[in-house]
Design a protein around this motif. Structure first.
Motif: not given
Length: 686
Positions: A269-287
């Motif tokens: 997942l690119s950073m541009a796609q990542l930032r379209t997700l809700p904040l909780g999903d962004q944190v979960k995907t990164l971790m």
């Protein structure tokens, strides 16, 4: 148009021919790290090979060792590092000296349909399409070979007992698994994976070539194929297209262009796609992808302006704090009803084993894999995967935690650190039951590391009891004297019936005064049963309480404790001048500072905590407005919520006509509004 043609007359017409003899074999080589004037045309080419499907080429070119610019000692040293002292047919440098260099190609572009090689002869232009454009860059694979030699020598010197590798026992259990049928979706994911693509590229065989120099007779012969042969242009006919059609052929409209998207793994997942997700999903995907990360790095990956409090709330749902850094939770990596890719062990068992590994890292910087395996009884491949997530192997030190302890985060967020410490204590108690061990077995002895270690609750309790026995009598006398001097009479409760039993566990008894780098339960932070009344209320504590009530006028006990903890957290580490403080001591100090408890009649079904039902108000400031506050406090002893007009009426009855400004000031200092009703600060029921 006619006038334009006259201004720019045609000087000469040239016939253009399309040569096809080398259409699928002609490559353009570029040497981007070499000046254009220094070609490799006259340099001896030792070998050449190609993978046609991948358009990958490798060349070996001789180095002039007799050149005055060549350093013989360096060349001999490199050859010795690569091949060692023994030489055979597999040696890279048979002359015991670096006498050649390798070049490896990368594609400059994947679409060569617009590029061609042209030759002009006798008024004719012959054009041959290019099969590929390759950039030849030096290859340093010999350095990898030298590194492998160094590792082999180090392994031999260690005698096969290196803690970095921590070789497993000879006899070990083997788990037999049968492959399940592969679904179509899983097959597509596998075929798009980087590992699969790498394996496919490696499977294509090399085609060995023979290099011919520019002046060689074979090269002159091959050059003739750059000219259109008699049969190449037989099917060509005169151009019958109109100028517009011909222009459209040369430059097709943008709508007709097809953009070829790069094929990547489906789980990327690119950073541009990542930032379209809700904040909780962004944190979960990164971790889930990074596994371990400092909080500052996490904030840097999220969009600028992201609320830090919201991120803290999200990160605690998917990660745990280890050495001040966030590590993804085991159940996020190993969801329910899944199993290990290595051994087939169920996810529940994997989570327990990984939690044990993470807990060990809360105690010390380094662990030994053999010791971990002997306790959690999991296959070596799974244990190694746990460690690789958060640690790196170190010679003679086992596996060391990847990141340094993030002291800044612990200092800035003591409440989060304390909450995480409580979570780890709960995890520890479960692990002790599952794996049948005692935490004291892992406390480092004679450790030279400065990292703090865990102190169990039983140990803290024993130390507190011993200290409390010596100080209880003198403290009680001092408190009685202070109450008598202030005209305050408090009913003495039996020690066994008190909610908050005094306990002292100062840092003089606990290493570093912390647990896992966080403020321990014995640090001077307030909790429901917090602190120790081992010392009488200090002038500094009284000064803090006095200034706090001068600012807020009305506070619940819970809010007063929160403000006190924030005050402690804002001080530099090690500079705290407050002793351990209990709830009862804090209440006594409030009473000493011209405050009184307001007995608010909360309804029986209220959900407020006990500390939220204890409300204190500033009683005497030496100001004429004190009588207005006392009247307000008296009203709130009859009801926990009041309307504004009732307050204004009562003030007018007692002190004459009350102005709007006086009522506004009184409500602003002491109350909060909700749904048309006024409550004392901190007493609004949700």
């Amino acid at each position: 148009m006619a006038s334009g043609d006259e201004d720019d007359p045609i000087i000469e017409e040239i016939d253009v021919y399309l040569a096809k003899s080398l259409a699928d074999k002609l490559y353009l080589f570029q040497y981007p790290v070499r000046p254009g004037a220094m070609t490799y045309g006259d340099v001896n080419h030792l070998s050449a090979r190609i993978k046609p499907k991948q358009q990958r080429v490798e060349l070996e070119i001789a180095i002039n060792t007799m050149s005055p610019n060549y350093c013989n000692s360096k060349g001999e040293q490199i050859a010795l590092n690569v091949d060692g002292t023994t030489y055979d047919e597999t040696s890279t440098y048979s002359a015991k000296m670096m006498d050649k260099q390798s070049f490896s190609s990368i594609q400059a572009t994947t679409n060569t349909s617009r590029y061609a090689a042209a030759v002009f002869r006798k008024g004719e232009l012959h054009v041959t399409p290019l099969a590929g454009i390759l950039q030849m860059r030096p290859s340093f694979s010999y350095l990898d070979k030298a590194d492998n030699k160094t590792r082999e020598r180090e392994a031999a010197n260690e005698g096969g007992d290196s803690s970095q590798d921590e070789a497993e026992e000879e006899a070990k259990a083997i788990t037999v698994r049968f492959a399940r049928p592969e679904s179509e979706q899983a097959r597509q994911r596998r075929m798009q994976s980087f590992e699969f693509l790498q394996r496919r590229q490696a499977e294509e065989p090399w085609v060995h070539l023979q290099h011919h120099s520019v002046k060689d007779g074979r090269s002159e012969h091959e050059k003739q194929y750059l000219f259109c042969q008699s049969g190449d242009g037989a099917e060509n006919s005169d151009l019958v297209k109109t100028p517009k059609e011909y222009l459209a052929m040369l430059m097709p409209p943008l709508a007709e262009e097809k953009v070829v998207k790069a094929v990547g793994p489906s789980n990327v997942l690119s950073m541009a796609q990542l930032r379209t997700l809700p904040l909780g999903d962004q944190v979960k995907t990164l971790m889930k992808n990074v596994k371990v990360m400092p909080f500052a790095n996490l904030m840097g990956l999220l969009a600028s302006g992201t609320d830090q409090t919201s991120v803290l709330r999200c990160i605690q749902q998917v990660a745990l704090l280890v050495q001040g850094n966030w590590v993804v939770k085991s159940d996020v990596l190993y969801p329910k009803n899944t199993c290990s890719a290595h051994s087939g062990v169920p996810a529940e068992v994997l989570c327990r084993g990984r939690d044990f590994v993470m807990w060990r890292f809360t105690l010390e910087r380094s662990v030994m894999r053999k010791e971990i395996t002997s306790i959690i009884k999991l296959p070596p491949e799974d244990v190694k995967e746990f460690l690789e997530h958060v640690a790196a192997p170190r010679v003679n030190r086992g596996w060391e935690f990847l990141l340094p302890t993030d002291v800044d985060f612990i200092r800035k967020h003591p409440d989060v650190a304390h909450r995480q410490n409580m979570l780890w204590l709960g995890i520890q108690s479960k692990l002790e039951k599952v794996f049948n061990f005692s935490k004291e077995d892992f406390v480092p002895k004679n450790s030279s590391q400065p990292d703090p270690v865990h102190i169990s609750g039983d140990q803290r309790l024993r130390m507190a009891e011993e200290r409390a026995k010596d100080t209880h009598t003198s403290l009680q006398k001092d408190l009685d004297a202070r109450r008598a001097g202030s005209g305050i009479h408090v009913k003495q409760e039996p020690a066994s019936d008190r909610e908050d039993e005094p306990m002292d566990a100062s840092s003089s008894h606990i290493p570093n005064g912390s647990v896992n780098g966080y403020p321990s339960a014995s640090s001077p932070c307030l909790g429901t049963n917090g602190g120790s009344p081992a010392n009488a209320p200090s002038p500094e504590l009284q000064d803090f309480v006095r200034k706090t009530f001068r600012k807020h006028f009305v506070l619940t006990l819970n809010e007063l404790k929160r403000l006190f903890n924030l005050h402690l957290a804002s001080r530099p580490p090690g500079s705290s001048i407050f002793p351990s403080v209990s709830d009862h001591m804090l209440q006594d100090v409030a009473l000493l500072c011209q405050c009184k408890q307001i007995m608010v009649p909360f309804p029986a079904q209220t959900k407020a905590a006990a500390d939220e039902q204890k409300v204190f108000g500033l009683w005497d400031t030496g100001d004429d407005f004190d009588k207005h506050r006392r009247l307000l406090y008296d009203l709130f002893t009859k009801n926990y919520r009041i309307r504004r007009n009732m307050i204004q009426t009562k003030l007018s009855q007692e002190f004459g006509e009350a102005s709007k400004a006086e009522v506004d000031r009184l409500l602003q200092e002491c109350c909060s509004s909700h749904a048309g009703m006024w409550y004392l600060k901190g007493t609004i029921q949700s």
